[in-house]
Structures are given as C-alpha cells and as structure tokens.
Design an enzyme around this catalytic site. Structure first.
Site, PDB file in Angstrom:
ATOM      1  N   TYR A  94       0.842  -1.210   0.000  1.00 43.06           N
ATOM      2  CA  TYR A  94       0.000   0.000   0.000  1.00 43.06           C
ATOM      3  C   TYR A  94       0.877   1.260   0.000  1.00 43.06           C
ATOM      4  CZ  TYR A  94      -3.629   3.243   1.749  1.00 43.06           C
ATOM      5  OH  TYR A  94      -4.505   4.290   1.921  1.00 43.06           O
ATOM      6  N   LYS A 136       1.094   4.222  -2.851  1.00 39.49           N
ATOM      7  CA  LYS A 136       0.788   5.623  -2.534  1.00 39.49           C
ATOM      8  C   LYS A 136       2.006   6.522  -2.791  1.00 39.49           C
ATOM      9  CE  LYS A 136      -3.542   5.096  -1.316  1.00 39.49           C
ATOM     10  NZ  LYS A 136      -4.604   5.679  -2.164  1.00 39.49           N
TER      11      LYS A 136
HETATM   12  N1  LIG Z   1      -9.404   6.069   5.553  1.00 41.32           N
HETATM   13  C1  LIG Z   1      -8.167   6.496   5.712  1.00 41.32           C
HETATM   14  O1  LIG Z   1      -7.692   6.628   6.836  1.00 41.32           O
HETATM   15  C2  LIG Z   1      -7.316   6.840   4.534  1.00 41.32           C
HETATM   16  C3  LIG Z   1      -6.075   7.422   4.781  1.00 41.32           C
HETATM   17  C4  LIG Z   1      -5.265   7.760   3.729  1.00 41.32           C
HETATM   18  C5  LIG Z   1      -5.680   7.530   2.440  1.00 41.32           C
HETATM   19  N2  LIG Z   1      -6.888   6.952   2.214  1.00 41.32           N
HETATM   20  C6  LIG Z   1      -7.254   6.742   0.822  1.00 41.32           C
HETATM   21  O2  LIG Z   1      -8.485   7.368   0.533  1.00 41.32           O
HETATM   22  C7  LIG Z   1      -9.159   6.666  -0.500  1.00 41.32           C
HETATM   23  C8  LIG Z   1     -10.574   6.345  -0.056  1.00 41.32           C
HETATM   24  O3  LIG Z   1     -10.509   5.511   1.074  1.00 41.32           O
HETATM   25  P1  LIG Z   1     -11.709   5.294   2.124  1.00 41.32           P
HETATM   26  O4  LIG Z   1     -11.128   5.417   3.466  1.00 41.32           O
HETATM   27  O5  LIG Z   1     -12.880   6.107   1.745  1.00 41.32           O
HETATM   28  O6  LIG Z   1     -11.938   3.738   1.878  1.00 41.32           O
HETATM   29  P2  LIG Z   1     -13.219   2.851   1.558  1.00 41.32           P
HETATM   30  O7  LIG Z   1     -12.742   1.473   1.600  1.00 41.32           O
HETATM   31  O8  LIG Z   1     -14.357   3.295   2.421  1.00 41.32           O
HETATM   32  O9  LIG Z   1     -13.543   3.306   0.074  1.00 41.32           O
HETATM   33  C9  LIG Z   1     -12.715   2.945  -0.997  1.00 41.32           C
HETATM   34  C10 LIG Z   1     -13.501   3.106  -2.253  1.00 41.32           C
HETATM   35  O10 LIG Z   1     -12.736   2.598  -3.350  1.00 41.32           O
HETATM   36  C11 LIG Z   1     -13.519   1.691  -4.057  1.00 41.32           C
HETATM   37  N3  LIG Z   1     -12.701   0.665  -4.698  1.00 41.32           N
HETATM   38  C12 LIG Z   1     -11.854  -0.211  -4.131  1.00 41.32           C
HETATM   39  N4  LIG Z   1     -11.336  -1.026  -5.053  1.00 41.32           N
HETATM   40  C13 LIG Z   1     -11.889  -0.657  -6.232  1.00 41.32           C
HETATM   41  C14 LIG Z   1     -11.779  -1.119  -7.566  1.00 41.32           C
HETATM   42  N5  LIG Z   1     -10.995  -2.153  -7.901  1.00 41.32           N
HETATM   43  N6  LIG Z   1     -12.497  -0.496  -8.540  1.00 41.32           N
HETATM   44  C15 LIG Z   1     -13.305   0.539  -8.237  1.00 41.32           C
HETATM   45  N7  LIG Z   1     -13.451   1.011  -6.993  1.00 41.32           N
HETATM   46  C16 LIG Z   1     -12.757   0.414  -6.016  1.00 41.32           C
HETATM   47  C17 LIG Z   1     -14.445   1.089  -3.029  1.00 41.32           C
HETATM   48  O11 LIG Z   1     -15.555   0.502  -3.651  1.00 41.32           O
HETATM   49  C18 LIG Z   1     -14.794   2.311  -2.212  1.00 41.32           C
HETATM   50  O12 LIG Z   1     -15.816   3.064  -2.804  1.00 41.32           O
HETATM   51  C19 LIG Z   1      -8.320   5.420  -0.794  1.00 41.32           C
HETATM   52  O13 LIG Z   1      -7.489   5.658  -1.914  1.00 41.32           O
HETATM   53  C20 LIG Z   1      -7.468   5.300   0.464  1.00 41.32           C
HETATM   54  O14 LIG Z   1      -6.270   4.620   0.195  1.00 41.32           O
HETATM   55  C21 LIG Z   1      -7.720   6.600   3.228  1.00 41.32           C
END
Ligand SMILES: NC(=O)c1ccc[n+]([C@@H]2O[C@H](COP(=O)([O-])OP(=O)(O)OC[C@H]3O[C@@H](n4cnc5c(N)ncnc54)[C@H](O)[C@@H]3O)[C@@H](O)[C@H]2O)c1
Length: 246
Positions: A155, A159
């Site tokens: 991951y 990123k």
């Molecule tokens: N939650 C955190 O603490 C955090 C921190 C840093 C970065 N992020 C990043 O933010 C973004 C959103 O994360 P989140 O926390 O809302 O997570 P989440 O798991 O709630 O949502 C992720 C979204 O991506 C979609 N997704 C996953 N694989 C997919 C695929 N193969 N095709 C299409 N869609 C796909 C899922 O369906 C979902 O809608 C991600 O890129 C994550 O890495 C999250």
C-alpha cells in the site's frame, strides 16, 4: 463580495465515490456547483448514490484494477457529460501484511488498483483536458506513502508511486493548464479504518495534534480547494490532511 469555491460548469469524475472519502468528495464538489460522475464497481449502487447526491450527478461502473474498464469509464463519462474537467483518483484498497508475508497477488492487487488505475485514468482523461486547456488531476495518496508503514509495504509503495506520478504529470502538462496535485490523508474515519481495535484507535489518536481522526469531509474540502480557481498556481504538490500527525 463573499469569496466562494465555485465549480459551476465543471464536470468531475471521482473514482470509488459510493462510500467513504470518495462519497464526501462527490457531495462537496456537487455543493460547489460541479456535475459529478459517481463511480463504483456496482452500477446500481453508483446510480443510487448519484440519485442521493442529485444536481446532475450520474452513476457509472468501473473496476479500477482493470485497464479496459477504466478506459471505458472515461469514455462513458466524456460521452455523457461532454468532458472531464476534474479527475479525482480516490478508489483504493489495502491488502495489509508484513512484507515477508505479502503474496505476489496481494502486491499486484494493490499496485494495479491504487497506482496503475490512477495512471490509466489520467492518461485517458487528460487528452480532453489538453484540448480544452483546462484540467485538474487530484490523486488521493496517503501519509504512509510519505512515511512508510509496518505491514503496508504494498500500500505504501502504491501511494508513494502516486506521488511520483502526480509530480510527473504536473511537469508534463503544466503548459496545457492542467494542474496535478495529491492529497495525503492521515487517519480518516471510514470503512478502511473501521477494523481497528479501540486500543489501536486510541493509540493512533494520541499521535494526532488535533486529537481526533479526520472525517471524509476534511479531505473533501481540500479536494474542492485544489479543484478551484483559488488553487490556480498550485501544481505538483502533496497536501497533507492529517490533523498535524506527520
Ligand atoms: N481512511 C483512511 O484513513 C485513509 C487514509 C489515507 C488515504 N486513504 C485513501 O483514501 C481513499 C478512499 O478511502 P476510504 O477510506 O474512503 O476507503 P473505503 O474502503 O471506504 O472506500 C474505498 C472506495 O474505493 C472503491 N474501490 C476499491 N477497489 C476498487 C476497484 N478495484 N475499482 C473501483 N473502486 C474500487 C471502493 O468501492 C470504495 O468506494 C483510498 O485511496 C485510500 O487509500 C484513506
């Protein structure tokens, strides 16, 4: 005159926008006047979220780990909206394990979705942006792409790769008035972090100067800013949205 973020007339495509951070980004961009393409793997779910968001939002289905699916997505949104002005690469997944235990499939799944998916979307969507001489690419990376993290080698690599991709796109397309920036969230309260134990959550919160996890809206505000004319001279940057954690 009150200064506002006004995205009226802009079309935005937000991947992974049926829940979590992506859903909040879609809502905020819509509140700022943009028309938003809601994207998830399941069309019915995307359409249901688009109906909730309203104001011209439309649902699309795509799997960001599948190159052909991403290419088709961009073409479908361009056909429906007449173009993509703002591309937000938000979809992402984790397959956490200690580095020694990461299977090849877990490496590929994370890199394919988080990094290659974003690259393919950018390559497809910036063609139209170049013609129109206006575009915004916003990639949702993570603080672990900057710091690394135990148990998240795949991951963190995906990123960190997104950051290099963002900076390269900024350099290649700046002359066409296409800006590319990344947002690096810290710990945000979504499904992705919901699996943490209360103890792990408390330990994490103790490292955050603002003494709370972030909300999806905290990230969405930063996206709206970078998509707006207020950010017209900002490109190639990583905006950290982590409550001061790193
Ligand atoms: N939650 C955190 O603490 C955090 C921190 C840093 C970065 N992020 C990043 O933010 C973004 C959103 O994360 P989140 O926390 O809302 O997570 P989440 O798991 O709630 O949502 C992720 C979204 O991506 C979609 N997704 C996953 N694989 C997919 C695929 N193969 N095709 C299409 N869609 C796909 C899922 O369906 C979902 O809608 C991600 O890129 C994550 O890495 C999250």
């Amino acid at each position: 005159m009150t200064l506002q973020i006004d995205l009226t007339g802009r079309n935005a495509l937000v991947t992974g926008s049926t829940r979590g951070i992506g859903r909040a980004i879609a809502g905020t961009l819509t509140d700022c006047g943009a028309r938003v393409a809601i994207v998830g793997r399941d069309l019915e779910r995307s359409q249901a979220v688009a109906a909730e968001v309203g104001r011209g939002a439309q649902g699309f289905a795509a799997d960001v780990s599948d190159v052909a699916s991403v290419v088709k997505l961009v073409a479908d949104v361009e056909a429906a909206f007449g173009g993509v002005d703002i591309l937000v690469n938000n979809a992402g997944l984790t397959r956490d394990n200690l580095m020694m235990r990461i299977k090849d499939d877990d490496w590929d799944a994370v890199i394919d979705a988080n990094l290659r998916g974003a690259f393919v979307a950018i390559r497809a969507a910036t063609r139209g942006m170049m013609k129109r001489r206006w575009g915004r690419v916003i990639n949702i990376t993570s603080i672990v792409g900057i710091t690394g993290n135990k148990g998240q080698a795949n991951y963190a690599a995906s990123k960190a790769g997104l950051i290099g991709l963002t900076k390269s796109v900024a350099k290649e397309l700046g002359s066409r008035n296409i800006l590319a920036n990344a947002i690096a969230p810290g710990f945000i309260d979504t499904d992705m972090t919901a699996a943490m134990t209360p103890e792990a959550r408390a330990a994490m919160t103790a490292q955050i100067p603002l003494e709370r996890l972030g909300t999806p809206a905290d990230v969405a505000g930063a996206v709206a800013f970078l998509a707006s004319d207020l950010a017209a001279y900002i490109t190639g940057q990583v905006l950290v949205v982590d409550g001061g954690m790193i």
